[in-house]
Each structure stands twice: as structure tokens, then as C-alpha cells.
Design an enzyme around this catalytic site. Structure first.
Site, PDB file in Angstrom:
ATOM      1  N   TYR A  19      12.021  32.149  57.318  1.00 49.01           N
ATOM      2  CA  TYR A  19      13.372  31.599  57.368  1.00 49.01           C
ATOM      3  C   TYR A  19      13.831  31.350  58.795  1.00 49.01           C
ATOM      4  CZ  TYR A  19      14.021  32.700  52.401  1.00 49.01           C
ATOM      5  OH  TYR A  19      13.915  32.761  51.037  1.00 49.01           O
TER       6      TYR A  19
ATOM      7  N   LYS B 296       1.064  39.429  51.387  1.00 55.18           N
ATOM      8  CA  LYS B 296      -0.077  38.607  50.960  1.00 55.18           C
ATOM      9  C   LYS B 296      -1.162  38.663  52.026  1.00 55.18           C
ATOM     10  CE  LYS B 296      -0.684  35.812  48.098  1.00 55.18           C
ATOM     11  NZ  LYS B 296      -1.603  35.898  46.907  1.00 55.18           N
TER      12      LYS B 296
ATOM     13  N   ASP C 172       2.319  38.566  44.786  1.00 55.39           N
ATOM     14  CA  ASP C 172       2.261  37.865  43.508  1.00 55.39           C
ATOM     15  C   ASP C 172       1.955  38.837  42.364  1.00 55.39           C
ATOM     16  OD1 ASP C 172      -0.253  38.250  44.608  1.00 55.39           O
ATOM     17  OD2 ASP C 172      -1.066  36.304  43.994  1.00 55.39           O
TER      18      ASP C 172
ATOM     19  N   ASP D 158      13.269  37.681  48.880  1.00 57.95           N
ATOM     20  CA  ASP D 158      14.217  36.773  48.239  1.00 57.95           C
ATOM     21  C   ASP D 158      13.809  36.534  46.792  1.00 57.95           C
ATOM     22  OD1 ASP D 158      16.222  34.945  47.769  1.00 57.95           O
ATOM     23  OD2 ASP D 158      15.646  33.564  49.365  1.00 57.95           O
TER      24      ASP D 158
ATOM     25  N   ASP E 292      15.305  38.513  43.017  1.00 58.47           N
ATOM     26  CA  ASP E 292      15.880  37.730  41.928  1.00 58.47           C
ATOM     27  C   ASP E 292      15.171  38.019  40.605  1.00 58.47           C
ATOM     28  OD1 ASP E 292      17.740  36.624  43.579  1.00 58.47           O
ATOM     29  OD2 ASP E 292      17.008  34.569  43.458  1.00 58.47           O
TER      30      ASP E 292
END
Length: 371
Positions: free
Chosen positions: A142, A193, A226, A250, A254
Site C-alpha cells: 500500500y 507467502k 492463502d 486487509d 474481511d
């Protein structure tokens, strides 16, 4: 009497409606607990752009920096889709995070027993769920540079976002996660990751070292992000504290939010480092939900995430543990009594709007504090 200065930034969409319900809670705490809250209200997001041509003005940014804590609503909506990228409503929140150095985002995902049926998962998977996601907030993709779209000619363009992390950034967010785990169930799951990203390799290395050298009493496990998303919807109660980077945090938070039944239920806290001289820290609190422009102005938004964010403020910024516990108990009691907004409505319950839900929580809180 102690004075506690708050800056309220309602923002766009349902933000002002939900913020209005917190104002009732503030008034009760001033009356019943001599809390000494003094509030100012500023503009952020699209509302600030309309008024000042920026997602947050320099004056409101200065107020945020000077406040003891900031309560933030939500930003954005289709009205501002054509605004230049650097002036988009979300830029106001990013500026607040960056200039206040709010590196640690705490997002609890708690499933109230009364709402277990509202989850998209089976009751047995979510009943009693209590996860804390600790998301790094000021680094990563970001904020990495370069961030650009380059015209290559011949109708071709190249978009570039850069994922960057330095050791100190990973160290401080790891410590925040381990410290939180010590107050909970003593387990941290670090997600990255490392199989395809060099930042993931470094993340894994640094978190492992901090856990081994500084927090041997906390159990640490590693999981690819993941796979972590898959496990959140497969067996979410295996997790206690999850620590992860800005982008994955992020998305994973959610996912975790929906396990609880509604985005309208989830609060968050964004914290800076503790000042060694004063013992205080910069902090911003906000609901996880967005501006929800489709329901804005209809009086049907769920204000509980905003109210619960204020409860986190009581706990983390002001050490008002009794009042935070009372407010969270008031929320749970109202839900147990069957009072629901539309997003968490269930058969046999009474559906109410934003104002009625806020009134119900406020009344329950007043009763608890007066007891």
C-alpha cells in the site's frame, strides 16, 4: 477531572449515522462515569474533498495528531469515483495512518452466541469464536515505491505496486501480536507467502526470531496466507492471534468478519508506538465496514461496529476497562434480547433501525453503570 480529547471523523455514507449513536454513549459516560470526554468533529473522505479539495485538510490532520484518540467512520462512494487517485476519499485514511504512525491494526472477530445462526458457516464452527487479527498497517504494497502506471506506447501500459518491508517494521508488529497473545490464549499464527515472495521469506525469518528469543512462552505457528484464508472458513476456532502484513491483513480480516455474521459487527483499533516519556500512544478506531452508500440515509445501518470500536478506545487508549466491559456487555445483552438491525435479523427477533439500536445499547449501558 481528567479531560480526554476526542476527534470524531464521521466521513461518508453511513459513517455519520453510526457516529451519531456513539455520541449517546459518550454522553452517558460523561454523566455516569465522569469520563471527561471533549469532542471535536472534522471532515474526512469525500466530505472533506467536497469542502476542501482534499481527503483530509491540514487543519483536521493537525487536530487528529493533537487528540488523545480519533474515532473514524467510513469513506468513499460512487459520487467520488472520478476524483483523481491521489485525492480519492481513501487517501484521507491512509494519510491519518501514515502521519500518526499507526503501524498496528487490531481487528477482533468475535461471534456473539446470539448471532451464531447469522454466520455463513455452521453454528458449531463459529459459536464462541474469538480471533484477533494483528495487521501491519504502514508498510507493504500500500505504501511501497514505485507505485505507478507507465505508458509503454502502442496502447500498452504497465501497472506497478511495490511490496516493501524492513526488519524493524516486522519486529514491531510481531511484538504487538505476541504481547496480545499473552493476554489471550498464548498462540500466534503468522501468515505470509514465503513460497513466492521475498518479503514473505524475511517476514517468516524475523517473526520466528522474535518468537524464539523474546516470547518463548507463546506458541508460534506459520501458515501461508492463502492456506490461512481456507482455514478461516474451514475451522476458524483453531486460531487465537493472527499476525500478517498490510495486504493479506486487509483480506483475511474481511473474511474473518463475515464469520461473525455481518461486517456491521466488527470494530478495529489502529495503534502507534507507546511514547516512552508520556506512556501514551496515537490511536485511531474505526468499524471494519465501509461507507455502504446503498443504504446511507435510510436509517437502517448497524451501528454496533462503531460502538464496539469506541469500546476498544476505552480499553486501549484510556485504560477504562470497567467501562469497556460494561459497553461490550450492553451490546451482547441487546443482541441476546433479540434486538437486531436488518443485516443480522433472524426469525423471532425484533428488527430496528440505526437509532433504535443505538438507544437500546445506550439504555443497557446506563443500567449497567448505575447498578
Amino acid at each position: 477531572m481528567t479531560t480526554r480529547k476526542l476527534l470524531l471523523l464521521p466521513g461518508d455514507g453511513i459513517g455519520p449515522e453510526a457516529m451519531g449513536e456513539v455520541s449517546k454513549i459518550i454522553a452517558i459516560l460523561n454523566d455516569e462515569a465522569a469520563a471527561g470526554f471533549e469532542t471535536e468533529t472534522g471532515l474526512v473522505g469525500g466530505a472533506a474533498y467536497d469542502a476542501h479539495g482534499a481527503a483530509i485538510s491540514d487543519a483536521d490532520m493537525a487536530r487528529a495528531t493533537a487528540a488523545d484518540a480519533v474515532l473514524f467512520g467510513a469513506v468513499g462512494g460512487p459520487k467520488w469515483d472520478a476524483v483523481p487517485y491521489d485525492l480519492r476519499p481513501e487517501a484521507g485514511l491512509l494519510r491519518l495512518r501514515k502521519e500518526m504512525a499507526l503501524f498496528a491494526n487490531l481487528r477482533p472477530a468475535i461471534c456473539y452466541p446470539a448471532l451464531a445462526e447469522a454466520s455463513s458457516l455452521k453454528r458449531e464452527l463459529v459459536d464462541g469464536l474469538d480471533i484477533l487479527i494483528v495487521r501491519e498497517l504502514t508498510g507493504g504494497v500500500y505504501f511501497g515505491s514505485p507505485k505507478e502506471i507507465v505508458d509503454l506506447g502502442n496502447g500498452q501500459k504497465r501497472g506497478v505496486d511495490t511490496q516493501v518491508y524492513e526488519t524493524y517494521e516486522i519486529e514491531r508488529i510481531a511484538r504487538a501480536a505476541f504481547e496480545a497473545a499473552r493476554t489471550r490464549h498464548g498462540k500466534v499464527t503468522s501468515m505470509e507467502k514465503r513460497n513466492v515472495m521475498k518479503t514473505g521469506v524475511l517476514w517468516n525469518e524475523v517473526v520466528s526470531r522474535i518468537g524464539r528469543d523474546e516470547y518463548p512462552d507463546v506458541r508460534l505457528e506459520h501458515m501461508l496466507a492463502d492456506a490461512g484464508g481456507m482455514q478461516l472458513v474451514r475451522a476458524p476456532k483453531q486460531f487465537d492471534v493472527i499476525v500478517t502484513d498490510n495486504l493479506f491483513g486487509d483480506m483475511l480480516s474481511d473474511i474473518a468478519a463475515m464469520l461473525t455474521g455481518s461486517l456491521g459487527m466488527l470494530p478495529s483499533a489502529s495503534l502507534g508506538a507507546v511514547d516512552a516519556a508520556t506512556g501514551t500512544r496515537k490511536a485511531l478506531y474505526e468499524p471494519v465496514h465501509g461507507s455502504a452508500p446503498d443504504i446511507a440515509g435510510k436509517g437502517i445501518a448497524n451501528p454496533i461496529a462503531m460502538i464496539a470500536s469506541f469500546a476498544m478506545m476505552l480499553r486501549y487508549s484510556f485504560a477504562m476497562t470497567r467501562e469497556a466491559d460494561a459497553l461490550e456487555a450492553a451490546i451482547a445483552g441487546v443482541l441476546e434480547a433479540g434486538t437486531r438491525t436488518g443485516d443480522i435479523m433472524a426469525p423471532g427477533c425484533r428488527q430496528v433501525g440505526t437509532t433504535e439500536m443505538g438507544d437500546a445499547v445506550a439504555a443497557a449501558l446506563r443500567g449497567t453503570l448505575a447498578a
